[in-house]
Design a protein around this motif. Structure first.
Motif, PDB file in Angstrom:
ATOM      1  N   TYR A  56       0.820  -1.200   0.000  1.00  0.00           N
ATOM      2  CA  TYR A  56       0.000   0.000   0.000  1.00  0.00           C
ATOM      3  C   TYR A  56       0.857   1.254   0.000  1.00  0.00           C
ATOM      4  O   TYR A  56       2.012   1.244   0.413  1.00  0.00           O
ATOM      5  N   VAL A  58       0.001   5.367   1.103  1.00  0.00           N
ATOM      6  CA  VAL A  58      -0.939   6.357   1.614  1.00  0.00           C
ATOM      7  C   VAL A  58      -0.359   7.723   1.291  1.00  0.00           C
ATOM      8  O   VAL A  58       0.808   7.997   1.597  1.00  0.00           O
ATOM      9  N   CYS A  63      -5.580   5.891   0.535  1.00  0.00           N
ATOM     10  CA  CYS A  63      -4.779   4.670   0.515  1.00  0.00           C
ATOM     11  C   CYS A  63      -4.992   3.945  -0.808  1.00  0.00           C
ATOM     12  O   CYS A  63      -6.129   3.712  -1.223  1.00  0.00           O
TER      13      CYS A  63
END
Length: 102
Positions: A56, A58, A63
């Motif tokens: 991931y 952010v 996100c």
């Protein structure tokens, strides 16, 4: 390497989601748990779950997350996340996702 699942979220609110047609599993359930553990500040990380890697990024309160089927491979998933981030921001801008109703 295959990206089998991807989503874009604002904290725990999923704004967009994709699952490959060949994928089977409880990815939406697992990612909802994972989303509650991802910090809201800008950053990036990878997690291992069973035979899959979750990656991931952010940035700006949004996100961008994907799941791949290979361990120890980070370049392609992060390039994919960068690409969906650029496309998402080009389409919706930086402010609309912060107030979008999903």
């Amino acid at each position: 390497m295959t990206i089998v699942y991807a989503l874009i979220s604002r904290q725990k609110t999923v704004l967009a989601e994709y699952t490959a047609t060949s994928a089977t599993g409880n990815f939406p359930t697992v990612t909802r748990v994972l989303l509650s553990k991802i910090p809201t500040q800008d950053g990036r990380m990878s997690y291992v779950y069973d035979q899959h890697m979750f990656h991931y990024v952010v940035e700006g309160g949004i996100c961008y997350l994907c799941m791949s089927d290979e361990h120890n491979k980070h370049r392609i998933p992060y390039a994919f996340l960068n690409d969906i981030q650029q496309n998402f921001l080009a389409r919706y801008g930086p402010d609309e996702p912060l107030t979008a109703i999903a």
